[in-house]
Write a protein that holds these residues in place. Structure first.
Motif, PDB file in Angstrom:
ATOM      1  N   ALA A 136       2.449   5.597  11.106  1.00 57.17           N
ATOM      2  CA  ALA A 136       1.410   4.705  10.584  1.00 57.17           C
ATOM      3  C   ALA A 136       1.688   3.257  10.989  1.00 57.17           C
ATOM      4  CB  ALA A 136       1.332   4.821   9.064  1.00 57.17           C
ATOM      5  N   TRP A 139       2.432   5.695  -3.092  1.00 61.24           N
ATOM      6  CA  TRP A 139       2.248   7.047  -2.553  1.00 61.24           C
ATOM      7  C   TRP A 139       3.599   7.692  -2.237  1.00 61.24           C
ATOM      8  CZ3 TRP A 139       3.276   9.433   2.205  1.00 61.24           C
ATOM      9  CH2 TRP A 139       2.738  10.713   2.327  1.00 61.24           C
ATOM     10  N   PHE A 155       9.965  13.679   5.951  1.00 59.64           N
ATOM     11  CA  PHE A 155       8.503  13.722   5.973  1.00 59.64           C
ATOM     12  C   PHE A 155       7.903  12.318   5.848  1.00 59.64           C
ATOM     13  CE2 PHE A 155       4.673  14.153   3.154  1.00 59.64           C
ATOM     14  CZ  PHE A 155       3.817  14.709   4.089  1.00 59.64           C
ATOM     15  N   GLY A 166       1.773  16.480  -0.985  1.00 58.91           N
ATOM     16  CA  GLY A 166       1.955  15.346  -0.088  1.00 58.91           C
ATOM     17  C   GLY A 166       0.654  14.855   0.506  1.00 58.91           C
ATOM     18  N   PHE A 226      -8.126   5.681  17.930  1.00 63.47           N
ATOM     19  CA  PHE A 226      -7.914   5.780  19.373  1.00 63.47           C
ATOM     20  C   PHE A 226      -9.193   6.204  20.100  1.00 63.47           C
ATOM     21  CE2 PHE A 226      -3.037   6.722  19.360  1.00 63.47           C
ATOM     22  CZ  PHE A 226      -2.837   5.556  18.646  1.00 63.47           C
ATOM     23  N   ILE A 275       4.190   1.831  -1.293  1.00 59.53           N
ATOM     24  CA  ILE A 275       5.195   2.143  -2.313  1.00 59.53           C
ATOM     25  C   ILE A 275       4.745   3.278  -3.243  1.00 59.53           C
ATOM     26  CG2 ILE A 275       6.365   1.236  -4.371  1.00 59.53           C
ATOM     27  CD1 ILE A 275       6.777  -1.361  -2.889  1.00 59.53           C
ATOM     28  N   VAL A 297       1.972   8.612  20.856  1.00 55.77           N
ATOM     29  CA  VAL A 297       1.963   9.057  19.459  1.00 55.77           C
ATOM     30  C   VAL A 297       2.148  10.577  19.361  1.00 55.77           C
ATOM     31  CG1 VAL A 297       0.476   9.352  17.438  1.00 55.77           C
ATOM     32  CG2 VAL A 297       0.697   7.110  18.511  1.00 55.77           C
ATOM     33  N   VAL A 298       1.457  11.323  20.236  1.00 54.63           N
ATOM     34  CA  VAL A 298       1.612  12.784  20.199  1.00 54.63           C
ATOM     35  C   VAL A 298       3.050  13.170  20.560  1.00 54.63           C
ATOM     36  CG1 VAL A 298       0.888  14.956  21.255  1.00 54.63           C
ATOM     37  CG2 VAL A 298      -0.821  13.270  20.605  1.00 54.63           C
ATOM     38  N   LYS A 345      -2.426  12.523   1.315  1.00 54.65           N
ATOM     39  CA  LYS A 345      -2.425  11.073   1.443  1.00 54.65           C
ATOM     40  C   LYS A 345      -3.831  10.505   1.334  1.00 54.65           C
ATOM     41  CE  LYS A 345       0.072   7.529   3.793  1.00 54.65           C
ATOM     42  NZ  LYS A 345       1.019   7.237   4.828  1.00 54.65           N
ATOM     43  N   VAL A 377      -0.908  15.185  -5.252  1.00 59.45           N
ATOM     44  CA  VAL A 377      -0.150  14.434  -4.262  1.00 59.45           C
ATOM     45  C   VAL A 377       1.311  14.848  -4.337  1.00 59.45           C
ATOM     46  CG1 VAL A 377       0.567  12.160  -3.490  1.00 59.45           C
ATOM     47  CG2 VAL A 377      -1.734  12.502  -4.340  1.00 59.45           C
ATOM     48  N   GLN A 378       1.813  15.004  -5.561  1.00 58.55           N
ATOM     49  CA  GLN A 378       3.218  15.380  -5.737  1.00 58.55           C
ATOM     50  C   GLN A 378       3.538  16.712  -5.093  1.00 58.55           C
ATOM     51  OE1 GLN A 378       4.647  15.459  -9.696  1.00 58.55           O
ATOM     52  NE2 GLN A 378       5.102  13.293  -9.715  1.00 58.55           N
ATOM     53  N   GLN A 415       1.266   2.553  14.902  1.00 61.64           N
ATOM     54  CA  GLN A 415      -0.105   2.438  15.391  1.00 61.64           C
ATOM     55  C   GLN A 415      -0.966   1.583  14.464  1.00 61.64           C
ATOM     56  OE1 GLN A 415      -0.182   6.564  15.450  1.00 61.64           O
ATOM     57  NE2 GLN A 415      -1.568   6.829  13.743  1.00 61.64           N
ATOM     58  N   SER A 434       5.407  12.369  17.648  1.00 60.09           N
ATOM     59  CA  SER A 434       5.222  13.313  16.537  1.00 60.09           C
ATOM     60  C   SER A 434       5.837  14.661  16.877  1.00 60.09           C
ATOM     61  CB  SER A 434       3.741  13.498  16.219  1.00 60.09           C
ATOM     62  OG  SER A 434       3.127  12.264  16.061  1.00 60.09           O
ATOM     63  N   LYS A 458       0.815  -1.208   0.000  1.00 60.99           N
ATOM     64  CA  LYS A 458       0.000   0.000   0.000  1.00 60.99           C
ATOM     65  C   LYS A 458       0.857   1.271   0.000  1.00 60.99           C
ATOM     66  CE  LYS A 458      -3.859   1.092   0.938  1.00 60.99           C
ATOM     67  NZ  LYS A 458      -4.869   1.707   0.052  1.00 60.99           N
ATOM     68  N   LEU A 471      -3.120  18.874  15.216  1.00 60.35           N
ATOM     69  CA  LEU A 471      -3.112  17.896  16.301  1.00 60.35           C
ATOM     70  C   LEU A 471      -4.091  16.758  16.022  1.00 60.35           C
ATOM     71  CD1 LEU A 471      -1.619  17.691  19.034  1.00 60.35           C
ATOM     72  CD2 LEU A 471      -3.704  18.542  20.104  1.00 60.35           C
ATOM     73  N   ILE A 496      -2.814  14.103  13.851  1.00 64.11           N
ATOM     74  CA  ILE A 496      -1.788  13.205  14.388  1.00 64.11           C
ATOM     75  C   ILE A 496      -2.420  12.018  15.108  1.00 64.11           C
ATOM     76  CG2 ILE A 496       0.047  13.013  16.119  1.00 64.11           C
ATOM     77  CD1 ILE A 496       0.747  15.930  15.502  1.00 64.11           C
ATOM     78  N   VAL A 497      -3.477  12.285  15.890  1.00 68.40           N
ATOM     79  CA  VAL A 497      -4.132  11.217  16.641  1.00 68.40           C
ATOM     80  C   VAL A 497      -5.171  10.547  15.737  1.00 68.40           C
ATOM     81  CG1 VAL A 497      -5.462  10.662  18.690  1.00 68.40           C
ATOM     82  CG2 VAL A 497      -3.844  12.558  18.751  1.00 68.40           C
ATOM     83  N   LEU A 519       5.859   9.978   8.738  1.00 77.15           N
ATOM     84  CA  LEU A 519       4.507   9.478   8.488  1.00 77.15           C
ATOM     85  C   LEU A 519       4.464   7.953   8.506  1.00 77.15           C
ATOM     86  CD1 LEU A 519       2.680  11.684   5.869  1.00 77.15           C
ATOM     87  CD2 LEU A 519       2.592  11.708   8.349  1.00 77.15           C
ATOM     88  N   LEU A 567       5.457   8.849  -5.212  1.00 82.87           N
ATOM     89  CA  LEU A 567       4.930  10.085  -5.773  1.00 82.87           C
ATOM     90  C   LEU A 567       5.473  11.311  -5.020  1.00 82.87           C
ATOM     91  CD1 LEU A 567       3.166  10.358  -8.154  1.00 82.87           C
ATOM     92  CD2 LEU A 567       1.152  10.296  -6.711  1.00 82.87           C
ATOM     93  N   VAL A 568       5.562  11.186  -3.707  1.00 84.87           N
ATOM     94  CA  VAL A 568       6.122  12.284  -2.922  1.00 84.87           C
ATOM     95  C   VAL A 568       7.585  12.521  -3.317  1.00 84.87           C
ATOM     96  CG1 VAL A 568       6.721  13.060  -0.590  1.00 84.87           C
ATOM     97  CG2 VAL A 568       4.554  11.902  -0.998  1.00 84.87           C
TER      98      VAL A 568
END
Lengths: 289, 273
Positions: free
Chosen positions: A218, A165, A210, B271, B120, A163, A273-274, B273, B267-268, A221, A277, A161, B112, B115-116, A214, A168-169
């Motif tokens: 991902a 995306w 970046f 970014g 959850f 590769i 997680v917070v 998603k 997307v390029q 979690q 990040s 899933k 924020l 991020i979560v 991410l 592309l970035v």
């Protein structure tokens, strides 16, 4: 003037109400529930930090954290190929648009459909993968029952899933790479790999950082792929060896009717997680400065 | 030298083609298996093109389960799309085109929430949805996805390019602030809205966890819940399920094919998603 300063808040209000209902309220409620022996029906009893004490001493929780970290091992297996494909697609002229779209399309395919296809491919008894192994005279592998192999299948699904995306970035970042520098390196005799590693990589560093942040969060979690691939007779019937803390929380709340304990896990995971990040963002900002 | 360069390029194409072949294999397997009989479906060696294609599998899968679940998925996806298009545009426009106290705080807050993960929050959300009578309703299933934070940021990026002079001129002509949004903002945001609509459709189509928790009656199951629960069902054999999966993946791929250039460019650059 007064009217104008009210207007943006009016426009923001649907979003703010939504955030209050599905983020602020649940975050606060998670904490509140976690302090109770919560009953979905009937009286809940306040138990203070008991759920947190149980959590700190529970092997399942720590095994879950370890599993989360194991899933993050699939990060380089996603980002590496994505980067290679981006380099190759960036280099070619004819067919560039085709490969770009085709690779990205594989990222768009719905996770649940792919997960079910993977379950057929890796099925212990009838799967194609085991069919070929037996054909080659090898022993079939318990892909969907052994928790180590299950993690491999789940990880492969996330790699699949991811590769397109990430590629592309990277392609987007490659567009701004200084061509003259690459040309100079080539003239100086640097090979293809050498140029990519020494000249191009440093220039697309922000994109690498970046995507790494991410992908790490991902994978750490990870939830849906575990339940989709590992779930047996029901969604909550997931083998212990592949659960992450959030999967554990889901099972505790909805199968074992212990939402207080489940919420305690969710609270701890939210904090983790917070923090990760915030730390990652600060580190990458420092690096940019 | 020239020869070396061409060889390099050939290697490029070969590597790209080989990688793509690997990634496409599960899809080839899916489509080809969906056309086989249950006796042939797992036979080794794998036959990419079935010798005796069973097109009837598709009709049977459609009538059996897909139609029911697909309608649910489509309704939830439409609610999600419309809600995001309106509310993310409003919020993005407000954040991009107004200077006001608290703007930075709002942006930080949206960040924020991105991020979560909503995963959850499923326990309190379940309790809330039950209190409000939203379990097994379309609104309830769509609830967490009604405003995606990425959508707010996306629309904010697009709204930045709306010229301030245009808004100022309309203000002088007596246009209200909300009128500005609907008459100038919204129409100019159209390219962004197309991307937003498609992405929210994808996300809704693929949403698994919350629908699994909140859709407790099977007449409200969306495709991911419905089809996953059929795994291992003896009355519903592998080729039928594969046909069902193939049908359910089709809308996403068709949408993608129709808008791929625009999606890929967005997307390029952002970014997304």
């Amino acid at each position: 003037m007064k009217r104008r300063s009210l207007a943006p808040w009016l426009m923001l209000s649907p979003m703010l109400i939504h955030m209050a209902v599905v983020w602020v309220y649940p975050l606060a409620m998670n904490v509140w529930i976690s302090l109770h022996d919560w009953q979905f029906l009937g009286e809940s009893e306040f138990v203070g930090a008991a759920n947190y004490r149980q959590l700190a001493g529970a092997d399942e929780f720590w095994d879950g954290i370890v599993n989360s970290l194991i899933y993050t091992a699939f990060l380089p297996l996603t980002l590496g190929p994505a980067l290679l494909v981006a380099f190759l697609v960036h280099d070619i002229r004819a067919g560039r648009g085709f490969f770009r779209s085709a690779y990205y399309a594989t990222s768009v395919i719905s996770l649940f459909g792919l997960a079910l296809v993977f379950r057929f491919l890796f099925s212990d008894q009838v799967g194609l993968v085991n069919g070929y192994l037996v054909d080659l005279g090898l022993e079939p592998i318990a892909w969907l029952t052994d928790s180590t192999f299950l993690k491999v299948v789940i990880g492969s699904l996330t790699v699949y899933k991811g590769i397109g995306w990430n590629m592309l970035v990277y392609l987007g970042a490659l567009q701004s790479v200084d061509k003259t520098l690459m040309e100079a390196a080539r003239v100086d005799g640097a090979g293809w790999w050498r140029t990519r590693i020494s000249i191009v990589l440093p220039q697309i560093r922000p994109a690498i950082v970046f995507t790494t942040i991410l992908a790490f969060s991902a994978l750490f979690q990870l939830f849906a792929p575990i339940v989709l691939v590992g779930g047996r007779n029901s969604f909550t019937d997931v083998p212990r060896g592949i659960r992450t803390p959030t999967v554990e929380a889901y099972i505790q709340a909805f199968a074992l009717r212990n939402p207080g304990y489940g919420s305690a896990i969710m609270v701890v995971m939210t904090v983790i997680v917070v923090s990760i990040s915030a730390f990652a963002v600060r580190r990458s900002e420092e690096a940019e400065a | 030298m020239m020869r070396f360069v061409t060889n390099r390029k050939i290697l490029h194409y070969l590597t790209l083609a080989a990688g793509l072949a690997v990634l496409l294999f599960p899809i080839v397997f899916l489509v080809s298996s969906s056309l086989k009989s249950s006796a042939d479906v797992f036979r080794v060696p794998f036959e990419p093109i079935p010798s005796d294609p069973q097109f009837g599998n598709y009709a049977e899968a459609w009538d059996g389960v897909v139609r029911k679940f697909l309608i649910n998925s489509v309704i939830v996806a439409l609610i999600t799309m419309v809600s995001n298009v309106i509310f993310c545009s409003l919020a993005g426009f407000a954040l991009a085109k107004y200077q006001f106290r608290g703007r930075g705080a709002v942006i930080g807050f949206v960040l924020l929430t991105s991020i979560v993960p909503v995963d959850f929050n499923i326990i309190p959300l379940f309790i809330l949805a039950r209190e409000l009578g939203l379990l097994s309703t379309y609104t309830g299933i769509a609830l967490p996805g009604l405003v995606f934070s990425f959508g707010v940021f996306l629309m904010m990026q697009f709204a930045k390019s709306i010229p301030d002079d245009l808004l100022e001129a309309a203000r002088i002509d007596g246009c209200s602030e909300i009128g500005l949004f609907f008459r100038i903002g919204f129409p100019l945001l159209r390219p962004g809205i197309a991307v937003l609509a498609i992405f929210t459709f994808f996300l809704s189509w693929d949403a698994f966890l919350w629908p699994a928790v909140s859709a407790i009656r099977d007449e409200r199951f969306t495709l991911p819940i419905g089809l996953t629960s059929l795994m291992g069902n003896r009355n519903f054999d592998a080729p039928l399920l594969m046909a069902a999966i193939a049908i359910s993946l089709a809308p996403v791929l068709v949408l993608f094919a129709a808008a791929q250039r625009r999606i890929v460019e967005n997307v390029q650059t952002s970014g997304l998603k």
